[in-house]
Design an enzyme around this catalytic site. Sequence first.
Site: not given
Ligand code: ASP
Length: 350
Positions: A216, A244, A246-247
Amino acid sequence: MKNFFIAIVTFAFLLSCTSESTKKEALNTKKVNDFAIIIHGGAGTILKKNLSDEKEAAYKAKLEEAITVGHTILKNGGTSQEAVVKTIQVMEESPLFNAGKGAVFTHEETNELDASFMDGKTLNAGAVAGVTNVKSPIELAVKIMTDSDHVMLSGKGASIFAKEKGLEIVDPSYFFTDRRFESLKRIKNKNKTELDHDDKKAAFYDADIKNAKFGTVGCVALDKNGNIAAGTSTGGMTNKRWGRIGDAPIIGSGTYANNLTCGVSSTGWGEYFIRSQVAYDISAQMEYQQKSLKEATSNVIQDKLTKLGGTGGVVALDKNGNMSFEFNTAGMYRASMDEKGNLVVKIYKE
Ligand code: ASP
């Protein structure tokens, strides 16, 4: 009695003024950089023994290239918004990172991209989740902030909006890379869901595949006008399904910026970052507890997130140009550059 009452009120007023000024004092520590920039390219089990010298050099070179783009913008008086977007775009266009081209694959063998952006001056924000054909998700996040009444758009609707606004639309195959596709196949063969970062306690943890996919990307910048901006862009986690998210596109979790405190971009196991409100918590600790950037990032990552079982890290920068890398994984692709152009590029824990 009346005099006593007046005395009490006056005392209470003076007390509140003192604590107010102490608070301002804490937030008004000395400026260390007029402008500055800090980036990450993902956190995880990034160990020297698993990265060839060539790969390591390639990551470092790309991080340097990206941060130099943003730094040049800031040095020339450009905005933190422009610096963040242009810096992230360099990483989105690189197959090395899990963002834009080179994003990880979903269970259905597609790439679904998430991104967010926040402007610390206005507290405006824009975010996009699950787009499949917009070349630069970070650009779209900013467009949603500036050209719509909304903060977050997703999927098909977000693509339609992007098209209407003239953003570059690509065939979904643009995001394809062999490396990420192989990772998906390996994980599917093992019938696992894998996070894109290290977590030894994760139910789906798998030693064979854990090092395959990090990346990321995120950036926080402070410009010469004292404005902080933060952005994050990702493909999420390999083998994700059911839409899904994520954050990374969640304001307060993956990204946060406030000129009064700091800007933050996160990377790690998204579910934990959402539950912990990582990015906002760092800002809130600075605002309400007068913590320094270092104290706040360390508390949130090394203490709160770690206790919950979450893994990952943040890059953060405060209004005075202090910068902080904080992670609880073996490594995090990262770089920073101060007003003098001093460059730090690191991968492993040191
Ligand atoms: N935070 C990202 C997610 O959960 C993935 C990552 O940062 O590696 O989608």
